[in-house]
Design a protein around this motif. Sequence first.
Motif, PDB file in Angstrom:
ATOM      1  N   ALA A 636       0.828  -1.208   0.000  1.00 47.15           N
ATOM      2  CA  ALA A 636       0.000   0.000   0.000  1.00 47.15           C
ATOM      3  C   ALA A 636       0.861   1.256   0.000  1.00 47.15           C
ATOM      4  CB  ALA A 636      -0.937  -0.021   1.208  1.00 47.15           C
ATOM      5  N   CYS A 637       1.999   1.229   0.714  1.00 48.61           N
ATOM      6  CA  CYS A 637       2.889   2.392   0.737  1.00 48.61           C
ATOM      7  C   CYS A 637       3.428   2.719  -0.663  1.00 48.61           C
ATOM      8  CB  CYS A 637       4.059   2.141   1.688  1.00 48.61           C
ATOM      9  SG  CYS A 637       3.641   2.301   3.437  1.00 48.61           S
ATOM     10  N   CYS A 638       3.634   1.678  -1.455  1.00 58.05           N
ATOM     11  CA  CYS A 638       4.145   1.902  -2.812  1.00 58.05           C
ATOM     12  C   CYS A 638       3.166   2.711  -3.662  1.00 58.05           C
ATOM     13  CB  CYS A 638       4.427   0.560  -3.493  1.00 58.05           C
ATOM     14  SG  CYS A 638       5.841  -0.330  -2.794  1.00 58.05           S
ATOM     15  N   PHE A 639       1.888   2.714  -3.260  1.00 53.30           N
ATOM     16  CA  PHE A 639       0.871   3.420  -4.054  1.00 53.30           C
ATOM     17  C   PHE A 639       0.398   4.707  -3.377  1.00 53.30           C
ATOM     18  CE2 PHE A 639       0.763  -0.868  -5.665  1.00 53.30           C
ATOM     19  CZ  PHE A 639       0.668  -0.672  -7.035  1.00 53.30           C
ATOM     20  N   LEU A 640       1.088   5.134  -2.337  1.00 53.45           N
ATOM     21  CA  LEU A 640       0.729   6.423  -1.731  1.00 53.45           C
ATOM     22  C   LEU A 640       1.006   7.568  -2.692  1.00 53.45           C
ATOM     23  CD1 LEU A 640       1.928   6.226   1.992  1.00 53.45           C
ATOM     24  CD2 LEU A 640      -0.405   6.549   1.169  1.00 53.45           C
ATOM     25  N   ASN A 641       2.140   7.506  -3.405  1.00 50.20           N
ATOM     26  CA  ASN A 641       2.548   8.600  -4.283  1.00 50.20           C
ATOM     27  C   ASN A 641       2.682   8.156  -5.728  1.00 50.20           C
ATOM     28  OD1 ASN A 641       3.111  10.689  -2.134  1.00 50.20           O
ATOM     29  ND2 ASN A 641       4.411   9.008  -1.445  1.00 50.20           N
ATOM     30  N   ASN A 642       2.194   6.965  -6.043  1.00 44.88           N
ATOM     31  CA  ASN A 642       2.263   6.453  -7.412  1.00 44.88           C
ATOM     32  C   ASN A 642       0.919   5.838  -7.773  1.00 44.88           C
ATOM     33  OD1 ASN A 642       5.352   6.670  -7.841  1.00 44.88           O
ATOM     34  ND2 ASN A 642       5.155   5.513  -5.944  1.00 44.88           N
ATOM     35  N   ARG A 643       0.440   6.188  -8.941  1.00 44.55           N
ATOM     36  CA  ARG A 643      -0.834   5.630  -9.400  1.00 44.55           C
ATOM     37  C   ARG A 643      -0.657   4.183  -9.859  1.00 44.55           C
ATOM     38  NH1 ARG A 643      -5.470   7.564 -12.149  1.00 44.55           N
ATOM     39  NH2 ARG A 643      -6.902   5.811 -12.332  1.00 44.55           N
ATOM     40  N   ARG A 644       0.498   3.899 -10.488  1.00 42.90           N
ATOM     41  CA  ARG A 644       0.735   2.542 -10.974  1.00 42.90           C
ATOM     42  C   ARG A 644       2.210   2.204 -10.802  1.00 42.90           C
ATOM     43  NH1 ARG A 644      -0.270   5.770 -15.353  1.00 42.90           N
ATOM     44  NH2 ARG A 644      -2.464   5.216 -15.290  1.00 42.90           N
ATOM     45  N   MET A 645       2.467   0.928 -10.588  1.00 45.10           N
ATOM     46  CA  MET A 645       3.836   0.429 -10.478  1.00 45.10           C
ATOM     47  C   MET A 645       3.878  -0.986 -11.029  1.00 45.10           C
ATOM     48  SD  MET A 645       5.428   1.662  -6.807  1.00 45.10           S
ATOM     49  CE  MET A 645       7.022   0.962  -7.230  1.00 45.10           C
ATOM     50  N   THR A 646       5.056  -1.406 -11.470  1.00 42.38           N
ATOM     51  CA  THR A 646       5.194  -2.781 -11.930  1.00 42.38           C
ATOM     52  C   THR A 646       5.305  -3.711 -10.724  1.00 42.38           C
ATOM     53  OG1 THR A 646       7.608  -2.729 -12.045  1.00 42.38           O
ATOM     54  CG2 THR A 646       6.388  -2.005 -14.009  1.00 42.38           C
ATOM     55  N   VAL A 811      10.217   6.923  -3.943  1.00 38.24           N
ATOM     56  CA  VAL A 811       9.032   6.209  -4.400  1.00 38.24           C
ATOM     57  C   VAL A 811       7.984   6.140  -3.304  1.00 38.24           C
ATOM     58  CG1 VAL A 811       8.198   4.001  -5.310  1.00 38.24           C
ATOM     59  CG2 VAL A 811      10.434   4.875  -6.010  1.00 38.24           C
ATOM     60  N   ILE A 812       8.431   6.058  -2.057  1.00 45.06           N
ATOM     61  CA  ILE A 812       7.516   5.832  -0.938  1.00 45.06           C
ATOM     62  C   ILE A 812       7.076   7.137  -0.297  1.00 45.06           C
ATOM     63  CG2 ILE A 812       7.207   4.628   1.263  1.00 45.06           C
ATOM     64  CD1 ILE A 812       7.576   2.834  -1.218  1.00 45.06           C
ATOM     65  N   LEU A 813       8.026   8.009   0.015  1.00 41.82           N
ATOM     66  CA  LEU A 813       7.716   9.232   0.757  1.00 41.82           C
ATOM     67  C   LEU A 813       7.454  10.388  -0.207  1.00 41.82           C
ATOM     68  CD1 LEU A 813      10.395   9.022   3.604  1.00 41.82           C
ATOM     69  CD2 LEU A 813       8.027   8.232   3.645  1.00 41.82           C
ATOM     70  N   SER A 814       6.457  11.163   0.134  1.00 42.61           N
ATOM     71  CA  SER A 814       6.131  12.319  -0.711  1.00 42.61           C
ATOM     72  C   SER A 814       7.225  13.367  -0.589  1.00 42.61           C
ATOM     73  CB  SER A 814       4.790  12.914  -0.279  1.00 42.61           C
ATOM     74  OG  SER A 814       4.908  13.508   0.999  1.00 42.61           O
ATOM     75  N   ASP A 862       2.869  12.092 -14.798  1.00 42.53           N
ATOM     76  CA  ASP A 862       4.217  12.454 -14.372  1.00 42.53           C
ATOM     77  C   ASP A 862       4.705  11.544 -13.253  1.00 42.53           C
ATOM     78  OD1 ASP A 862       4.351  14.438 -16.213  1.00 42.53           O
ATOM     79  OD2 ASP A 862       3.774  16.048 -14.824  1.00 42.53           O
ATOM     80  N   ARG A 863       3.802  11.206 -12.330  1.00 44.17           N
ATOM     81  CA  ARG A 863       4.227  10.359 -11.218  1.00 44.17           C
ATOM     82  C   ARG A 863       4.511   8.937 -11.708  1.00 44.17           C
ATOM     83  NH1 ARG A 863       4.315  12.478  -6.438  1.00 44.17           N
ATOM     84  NH2 ARG A 863       3.327  14.487  -6.115  1.00 44.17           N
ATOM     85  N   HIS A 864       3.749   8.485 -12.658  1.00 44.99           N
ATOM     86  CA  HIS A 864       4.029   7.170 -13.237  1.00 44.99           C
ATOM     87  C   HIS A 864       5.402   7.184 -13.911  1.00 44.99           C
ATOM     88  CE1 HIS A 864       3.659   3.381 -15.190  1.00 44.99           C
ATOM     89  NE2 HIS A 864       3.566   3.913 -16.407  1.00 44.99           N
ATOM     90  N   VAL A 865       5.688   8.263 -14.653  1.00 40.51           N
ATOM     91  CA  VAL A 865       6.995   8.394 -15.294  1.00 40.51           C
ATOM     92  C   VAL A 865       8.089   8.452 -14.243  1.00 40.51           C
ATOM     93  CG1 VAL A 865       8.422   9.933 -16.695  1.00 40.51           C
ATOM     94  CG2 VAL A 865       6.063   9.482 -17.360  1.00 40.51           C
ATOM     95  N   ASP A 866       7.797   9.112 -13.094  1.00 35.51           N
ATOM     96  CA  ASP A 866       8.769   9.213 -12.003  1.00 35.51           C
ATOM     97  C   ASP A 866       9.162   7.830 -11.493  1.00 35.51           C
ATOM     98  OD1 ASP A 866      10.314  10.582 -10.069  1.00 35.51           O
ATOM     99  OD2 ASP A 866       8.721  10.251  -8.593  1.00 35.51           O
TER     100      ASP A 866
END
Length: 887
Positions: A636-646, A811-814, A862-866
């Motif tokens: 869940a932490c991985c998706f705090l600041n990212n809409r999608r991740m692999t 990736v985790i912290l804003s 942009d966050r996905h690209v990040d």
Amino acid sequence: MPTSPAVDSTARRRAPWWFNLAGQLLQPWVRIRRDPAEPAALLQPGVAVCYVIERDGFSDALILQRACREAGLPSPMQALAGTRRRRSVFALTRRDGWILGRNRKRAASGSLRQLVYSLEGRPEHDIQIVPVSIYVGRAPSRDSGWFRVLFSENWVMVGRFGRMLALLLNGRDTVVHFSAPVSLRSVLDESGEISPERFTRKIARVLRTHFHRIRAAVIGPDLSHRRTVVDAVLNAEPVRAAIAASATKEKISHAKAWRKAQKLVLEIAADYSHPVVRSVSFLLRNFWNKLYDGIAMHHFDQARAAAPGFEVVYVPCHRSHTDYLLLSYQLHVSGVVVPHIAAGVNLNLPGIGPILRRGGAFFMRRSFSGNPLYSVVFKEYMAQLIDRGVPMEYFIEGGRSRTGRLLAPRGGLLSMTVRAFLRAPRRPVLFQPVYIGYEKLMEGKSYAGELSGKPKEKESLLGLIKGLKVLRQRYGHVALNFGEPIELTPLLDTLGADWRSTSTDPEAKPEWLGAVTDRLAEQIQVNINRAADVNPVNLLALALLATPKHAMSEHDLLTQLELSKALVEELPYSDRITLTPMNPAAIIAYGEQMGWIQRVQHPLGDVLTVGAEQAVLLSYFRNNVLHLMASAAWIACCFLNNRRMTRDAILRLGGIIYPFIQGELFLPWDDDGFNRQLQATIDFLVRRGLLETNNDGRTLERSTGQEDSAFQLKVIARSLIQAFERYYITIAALAKNGPHMMTGAELENACTLTAQRLSLLNELSAPEFFDKALFRGFIQKLRERKVVWNDDSGKLDYDSALDDLVRDARVILSREVRHSILKITPGSDKEPTASHAALTPKASAAPADLFPGDASAADMHDRHVDAEQHEHDRRGGSDRREPPPQA
């Protein structure tokens, strides 16, 4: 095997009329519980049966006769087939005297000799000897009074008058224990060519040992005479050598040094008293009834089944002063020996200390440094207890947890136990972890105060009297969960293969001893966590403390509670985890009843909220079960600041962060096991609709921040996010100050101050956020992973691995959180290092919404690209700039 009514009638005819009359007169006063309930299954059919009881007595014969009749066994009062004996029972010892007489005479020789002679020249004939132990009033019942407690079963052989009083007062709590029969013919054949007299003595010795072990298992070891243990300690070779060394060093006489050692032993040693244990048990029953709504034990049957033949060491978590009282009381009423407990000398208070000592407590000082004589005496006392097979209990955390988490273990007592076993490995050692879970703590407010900086209040008699006001409150339910036991021998075989050839020198310290102690301590903590009890308060704390104002609508709270229960049920942490059977609505009602949450009525739907003071206290109960949510919280932490991740990125980052989480929460998996747990958790979240999969499951995506599933995911993440913020504080302090600038202690202090200030600025309700012990543990784990190390001057140095942690933190912290930490963290005025530059955000972020970046599709892109750029950088790509701040 005779089990028919005909056997019973034969037994009645062959017992004298006055014996049967006495049995009828005694029957209203005695209630028998057989152990096992069906002893007839133990006997071999067609073989003569002879019972042997521990002590001669008319009442014991009456009780045995009745127990055999009720179980369908042959009568002890009938003649023994194939012999000249008129009765099928004999006693090992005989009582003389009526009122004060307690002398014992060994009476078994003649009876055994008759049985042995009856087998001579008759190889087809056999006799099965059945040892029967009879205990009257082993433990007081619910309606017991003080007078009954004094006449309960113990090691003292009372006279006939004392036995009569015991029957009248405690006869309704009588236990008759039938042991497995022994074939006299088989033992005789195995003994070879020895004289009947010698064989008789051998059988009598074996029977006495058997009865001694059964009595020790039922009512505890015979340690009523404290003097015998004290003398054994003082006469031990290591103590005598330490006394001589102390006399020489301090230039005093040997007699004075001996008296000094004796005083130390008396300060340490327990003065175990069976009557006191029973009396305190009687008092505690009423005390618990006033305090708690119920005490539950789980997996106790497995623990009891594993204990026979072992020296048992109970190692519970330590969360309250009532821990040792609760565990000892529950063991006692469950028919298990009360252990000797290592207690801090601060509890040896006037009036209280002697009672604790007679209940099995032995006292230890907080530090042994500077007093070699005390150290040797204490170690020898521990060794004497282990050598005598006395069960023990101690807390390897060193003190009560103020945060609700398991503390880093201390290996002192474990090392003493291991070395005592190496010195005399006669009885294998078994460590029994115990999880103790509360719904409310008596010390809760004092814990919160200590974590906020208030000094710890010393234990005193006056403080104890003031503390009696706790009796006015109710503290809900308590759970004692017995974890998977740990045998010492297999661990020694793994880490110290040559342990059997180790010197018996008590001061010997093999090279592998430290590794054994560390592994043992870690496994104990892991097994305690694997036996956690998830109660309603734990679940409420997990949900409500994850929101900024500690409030949720009733609908959202019901949904979140159901999700948390499903996580525990569908992703089993271990087979010893227990979960409240309450449904979400009942959990909320229970939280209101206990005063943990308040309901605010509103036309659009009620809101459940937690007050500021209650929120601090609830953080303790959230931390009790935080380890159960570790895998879900990480994802869940991985998706705090990212809409999608692999999926691969989540698993890779999880592998990097896992050693640090594992060290803090004592998680049970290895790296591969955690990877599998993450995979299973991802599948669970996908099934529940909290995540969606794309690209054949390779990419995971959450919904926008305004949807319920995103809210649920954030609540899960918030339970663990503070751990990552602490990690980032440590990295930031290192990077801002640079290598060769800070010692480990200075880094701990800087991190603690930073966390305290951040907590004040953000009104965090988790005092453990700035707990110095957690920072110390993380720094130690960095050392173990070779990320940091001490240089020649004792300052901390680090390498490029720190930069990787910095990049992973993005990736985790804003950006807002990272910027706040960097702004507060103290640092030097020197030129910034590469790590410091990597830490510094290129632009400050505006306050984040529920999920930063959900304001627009472009920003989310942009966050996905990040996240993808982060993965590219890790593989050796070029430097990149962070996306612009949120509009």
